[in-house]
Design a protein around this motif. Sequence first.
Motif, PDB file in Angstrom:
ATOM      1  N   THR A  17       0.821  -1.216   0.000  1.00 18.26           N
ATOM      2  CA  THR A  17       0.000   0.000   0.000  1.00 18.26           C
ATOM      3  C   THR A  17       0.853   1.263   0.000  1.00 18.26           C
ATOM      4  O   THR A  17       0.555   2.241  -0.686  1.00 18.26           O
ATOM      5  CB  THR A  17      -0.936   0.006   1.231  1.00 18.26           C
ATOM      6  N   GLY A  18       1.938   1.242   0.742  1.00 16.80           N
ATOM      7  CA  GLY A  18       2.779   2.430   0.833  1.00 16.80           C
ATOM      8  C   GLY A  18       3.562   2.727  -0.427  1.00 16.80           C
ATOM      9  O   GLY A  18       4.079   3.834  -0.590  1.00 16.80           O
ATOM     10  N   ASP A  19       3.682   1.748  -1.344  1.00 13.45           N
ATOM     11  CA  ASP A  19       4.474   1.941  -2.560  1.00 13.45           C
ATOM     12  C   ASP A  19       3.639   2.370  -3.767  1.00 13.45           C
ATOM     13  O   ASP A  19       4.188   2.618  -4.840  1.00 13.45           O
ATOM     14  CB  ASP A  19       5.198   0.626  -2.932  1.00 13.45           C
ATOM     15  N   LEU A  20       2.325   2.423  -3.614  1.00 14.60           N
ATOM     16  CA  LEU A  20       1.464   2.708  -4.756  1.00 14.60           C
ATOM     17  C   LEU A  20       1.574   4.146  -5.232  1.00 14.60           C
ATOM     18  O   LEU A  20       1.559   5.085  -4.434  1.00 14.60           O
ATOM     19  CB  LEU A  20       0.001   2.418  -4.381  1.00 14.60           C
ATOM     20  N   LYS A  21       1.666   4.289  -6.558  1.00 14.57           N
ATOM     21  CA  LYS A  21       1.599   5.615  -7.147  1.00 14.57           C
ATOM     22  C   LYS A  21       0.129   6.004  -7.272  1.00 14.57           C
ATOM     23  O   LYS A  21      -0.759   5.175  -7.147  1.00 14.57           O
ATOM     24  CB  LYS A  21       2.277   5.611  -8.518  1.00 14.57           C
ATOM     25  N   ALA A  22      -0.120   7.286  -7.539  1.00 17.33           N
ATOM     26  CA  ALA A  22      -1.497   7.783  -7.558  1.00 17.33           C
ATOM     27  C   ALA A  22      -2.382   7.013  -8.540  1.00 17.33           C
ATOM     28  O   ALA A  22      -3.466   6.543  -8.191  1.00 17.33           O
ATOM     29  CB  ALA A  22      -1.511   9.276  -7.889  1.00 17.33           C
ATOM     30  N   ILE A  23      -1.934   6.844  -9.780  1.00 16.66           N
ATOM     31  CA  ILE A  23      -2.757   6.175 -10.796  1.00 16.66           C
ATOM     32  C   ILE A  23      -2.908   4.693 -10.472  1.00 16.66           C
ATOM     33  O   ILE A  23      -3.967   4.097 -10.735  1.00 16.66           O
ATOM     34  CB  ILE A  23      -2.139   6.365 -12.216  1.00 16.66           C
ATOM     35  N   GLU A  24      -1.875   4.068  -9.886  1.00 18.01           N
ATOM     36  CA  GLU A  24      -1.961   2.660  -9.495  1.00 18.01           C
ATOM     37  C   GLU A  24      -3.005   2.480  -8.399  1.00 18.01           C
ATOM     38  O   GLU A  24      -3.785   1.514  -8.415  1.00 18.01           O
ATOM     39  CB  GLU A  24      -0.601   2.168  -9.004  1.00 18.01           C
ATOM     40  N   ALA A  25      -3.041   3.404  -7.452  1.00 20.85           N
ATOM     41  CA  ALA A  25      -4.009   3.335  -6.357  1.00 20.85           C
ATOM     42  C   ALA A  25      -5.434   3.463  -6.891  1.00 20.85           C
ATOM     43  O   ALA A  25      -6.332   2.733  -6.469  1.00 20.85           O
ATOM     44  CB  ALA A  25      -3.727   4.439  -5.337  1.00 20.85           C
ATOM     45  N   VAL A  26      -5.636   4.380  -7.837  1.00 20.37           N
ATOM     46  CA  VAL A  26      -6.967   4.560  -8.418  1.00 20.37           C
ATOM     47  C   VAL A  26      -7.421   3.283  -9.122  1.00 20.37           C
ATOM     48  O   VAL A  26      -8.539   2.798  -8.911  1.00 20.37           O
ATOM     49  CB  VAL A  26      -6.984   5.746  -9.412  1.00 20.37           C
ATOM     50  N   LEU A  27      -6.553   2.719  -9.951  1.00 24.13           N
ATOM     51  CA  LEU A  27      -6.905   1.520 -10.709  1.00 24.13           C
ATOM     52  C   LEU A  27      -7.166   0.324  -9.790  1.00 24.13           C
ATOM     53  O   LEU A  27      -8.135  -0.419  -9.983  1.00 24.13           O
ATOM     54  CB  LEU A  27      -5.790   1.181 -11.704  1.00 24.13           C
ATOM     55  N   LEU A  28      -6.321   0.136  -8.787  1.00 22.53           N
ATOM     56  CA  LEU A  28      -6.504  -0.976  -7.851  1.00 22.53           C
ATOM     57  C   LEU A  28      -7.820  -0.837  -7.085  1.00 22.53           C
ATOM     58  O   LEU A  28      -8.566  -1.807  -6.915  1.00 22.53           O
ATOM     59  CB  LEU A  28      -5.337  -1.038  -6.866  1.00 22.53           C
ATOM     60  N   GLY A  29      -8.094   0.375  -6.605  1.00 24.43           N
ATOM     61  CA  GLY A  29      -9.329   0.609  -5.867  1.00 24.43           C
ATOM     62  C   GLY A  29     -10.558   0.361  -6.715  1.00 24.43           C
ATOM     63  O   GLY A  29     -11.531  -0.235  -6.258  1.00 24.43           O
ATOM     64  N   VAL A  30     -10.521   0.810  -7.974  1.00 24.26           N
ATOM     65  CA  VAL A  30     -11.650   0.631  -8.890  1.00 24.26           C
ATOM     66  C   VAL A  30     -11.902  -0.846  -9.167  1.00 24.26           C
ATOM     67  O   VAL A  30     -13.044  -1.330  -9.095  1.00 24.26           O
ATOM     68  CB  VAL A  30     -11.404   1.391 -10.215  1.00 24.26           C
ATOM     69  N   VAL A  31     -10.843  -1.594  -9.499  1.00 25.19           N
ATOM     70  CA  VAL A  31     -10.991  -3.015  -9.832  1.00 25.19           C
ATOM     71  C   VAL A  31     -11.469  -3.824  -8.626  1.00 25.19           C
ATOM     72  O   VAL A  31     -12.383  -4.651  -8.728  1.00 25.19           O
ATOM     73  CB  VAL A  31      -9.668  -3.598 -10.366  1.00 25.19           C
ATOM     74  N   ALA A  32     -10.865  -3.575  -7.449  1.00 27.13           N
ATOM     75  CA  ALA A  32     -11.238  -4.322  -6.248  1.00 27.13           C
ATOM     76  C   ALA A  32     -12.692  -4.068  -5.870  1.00 27.13           C
ATOM     77  O   ALA A  32     -13.436  -4.988  -5.515  1.00 27.13           O
ATOM     78  CB  ALA A  32     -10.312  -3.947  -5.089  1.00 27.13           C
ATOM     79  N   ARG A  33     -13.129  -2.814  -5.948  1.00 23.65           N
ATOM     80  CA  ARG A  33     -14.510  -2.489  -5.586  1.00 23.65           C
ATOM     81  C   ARG A  33     -15.497  -3.011  -6.614  1.00 23.65           C
ATOM     82  O   ARG A  33     -16.611  -3.422  -6.261  1.00 23.65           O
ATOM     83  CB  ARG A  33     -14.669  -0.980  -5.429  1.00 23.65           C
ATOM     84  N   THR A  34     -15.114  -3.021  -7.876  1.00 20.91           N
ATOM     85  CA  THR A  34     -15.998  -3.552  -8.920  1.00 20.91           C
ATOM     86  C   THR A  34     -16.254  -5.037  -8.691  1.00 20.91           C
ATOM     87  O   THR A  34     -17.392  -5.510  -8.820  1.00 20.91           O
ATOM     88  CB  THR A  34     -15.376  -3.349 -10.312  1.00 20.91           C
ATOM     89  N   MET A  35     -15.220  -5.765  -8.323  1.00 25.12           N
ATOM     90  CA  MET A  35     -15.352  -7.195  -8.061  1.00 25.12           C
ATOM     91  C   MET A  35     -16.340  -7.469  -6.929  1.00 25.12           C
ATOM     92  O   MET A  35     -17.235  -8.307  -7.044  1.00 25.12           O
ATOM     93  CB  MET A  35     -13.973  -7.791  -7.739  1.00 25.12           C
ATOM     94  N   SER A  36     -16.202  -6.741  -5.830  1.00 29.17           N
ATOM     95  CA  SER A  36     -17.099  -6.963  -4.692  1.00 29.17           C
ATOM     96  C   SER A  36     -18.485  -6.382  -4.957  1.00 29.17           C
ATOM     97  O   SER A  36     -19.497  -6.939  -4.507  1.00 29.17           O
ATOM     98  CB  SER A  36     -16.504  -6.347  -3.415  1.00 29.17           C
ATOM     99  N   GLY A  37     -18.559  -5.270  -5.693  1.00 27.95           N
ATOM    100  CA  GLY A  37     -19.847  -4.632  -5.982  1.00 27.95           C
ATOM    101  C   GLY A  37     -20.760  -5.499  -6.829  1.00 27.95           C
ATOM    102  O   GLY A  37     -21.965  -5.597  -6.567  1.00 27.95           O
ATOM    103  N   ILE A  38     -20.205  -6.148  -7.851  1.00 23.21           N
ATOM    104  CA  ILE A  38     -20.997  -7.032  -8.709  1.00 23.21           C
ATOM    105  C   ILE A  38     -21.505  -8.237  -7.920  1.00 23.21           C
ATOM    106  O   ILE A  38     -22.658  -8.649  -8.055  1.00 23.21           O
ATOM    107  CB  ILE A  38     -20.161  -7.501  -9.921  1.00 23.21           C
ATOM    108  N   ALA A  39     -20.650  -8.786  -7.070  1.00 27.37           N
ATOM    109  CA  ALA A  39     -21.024  -9.977  -6.301  1.00 27.37           C
ATOM    110  C   ALA A  39     -22.170  -9.706  -5.329  1.00 27.37           C
ATOM    111  O   ALA A  39     -22.987 -10.588  -5.057  1.00 27.37           O
ATOM    112  CB  ALA A  39     -19.806 -10.498  -5.530  1.00 27.37           C
ATOM    113  N   LEU A  40     -22.259  -8.458  -4.837  1.00 26.84           N
ATOM    114  CA  LEU A  40     -23.220  -8.167  -3.769  1.00 26.84           C
ATOM    115  C   LEU A  40     -24.347  -7.223  -4.185  1.00 26.84           C
ATOM    116  O   LEU A  40     -25.051  -6.696  -3.327  1.00 26.84           O
ATOM    117  CB  LEU A  40     -22.465  -7.567  -2.573  1.00 26.84           C
ATOM    118  N   ILE A  41     -24.568  -7.027  -5.490  1.00 30.14           N
ATOM    119  CA  ILE A  41     -25.605  -6.088  -5.931  1.00 30.14           C
ATOM    120  C   ILE A  41     -27.012  -6.477  -5.444  1.00 30.14           C
ATOM    121  O   ILE A  41     -27.806  -5.593  -5.095  1.00 30.14           O
ATOM    122  CB  ILE A  41     -25.582  -5.906  -7.473  1.00 30.14           C
ATOM    123  N   PRO A  42     -27.394  -7.784  -5.379  1.00 30.49           N
ATOM    124  CA  PRO A  42     -28.742  -8.100  -4.870  1.00 30.49           C
ATOM    125  C   PRO A  42     -28.965  -7.597  -3.442  1.00 30.49           C
ATOM    126  O   PRO A  42     -30.041  -7.094  -3.102  1.00 30.49           O
ATOM    127  CB  PRO A  42     -28.802  -9.628  -4.936  1.00 30.49           C
TER     128      PRO A  42
END
Length: 293
Positions: free
Chosen positions: A107-132
């Motif tokens: 976490t401490g080594d992430l650059k700004a754009i890497e952090a954005v992309l990681l956060g987006v992908v991780a949340r998309t994965m959990s968001g789709i699984a739990l939409i119901p």
Amino acid sequence: MDIVTNYHPVFKAFLAGSFSGTFSTVLFQPLDLVKTRLQNPNHHVMAATVNGRIQPGMITIFANIIRQEQIVGLWRGMVPSVARCVPGVGLYFSSLHWLKGKMGKSTGDLKAIEAVLLGVVARTMSGIALIPITVIKTRYESGVYKYTSLSGALKSIYKAEGLRGLSCGLGPTLARDAPFSGLYLMFYTQTKQAVPKEWLQSPSAASAIHFSCGIVAGIAASLATNPADVLKTKMQLYPDKFPNAFSAAVYIHQTYGIKGYFKGAVPRMLRRTLMAAMAWTVFEEITRSIGLK
């Protein structure tokens, strides 16, 4: 804790995330309830009227809920909230840990754009699984639907609306949660990187610093994603009236103007900011104690 240290790192991240999610979800549920009611003013809400339109305030809704439903009414929708947020936070943190491992980053080594992309992908994965569960949670909190149980709500929605009903508002949900998580992770990591490392290594100061970084990140990310949250609420409450995000956006703009996209912004910002800050603080402490870092 000794038993947990022997688990797979991704599973340890899931457990740590789920524990942090449980604590913060229960504590801040009233703010989420009030946010949903603000975005869906109806005949249950007594408030001032401006130009013929109901304009409820956060304090007014708090008072009405307590008067009409007692103090426990502030925790209406607690079951679907826990069912969504606890595994959701766990899936998010475990996905994030797995993705960081694939990239060879911490976490401490992430650059700004890497952090954005990681956060987006991780949340998309959990968001789709739990939409119901997200759909049920929104309807529980609105006061419009009178479901008596989580399983009953699932059966009722599926019987009346099919799979479409259980996934309505997926687009705005991801448009809200994925950017929020991406922006939050970026602001959080960048703020942490600006703090002297010796402060973060101090047991007495680390928690306060993590929480403060979370507050800064939460405020910025919440404001940026509130319009998508308003669209999501309308679509999940009235799927027949608003079959897509565009129709909901047109209605909100014509009815309330630009300000309509920021209905419920204050309670949402308070809840998301405090909840995320607490979740990350607890997660950081747990992962440090079980040797995940």
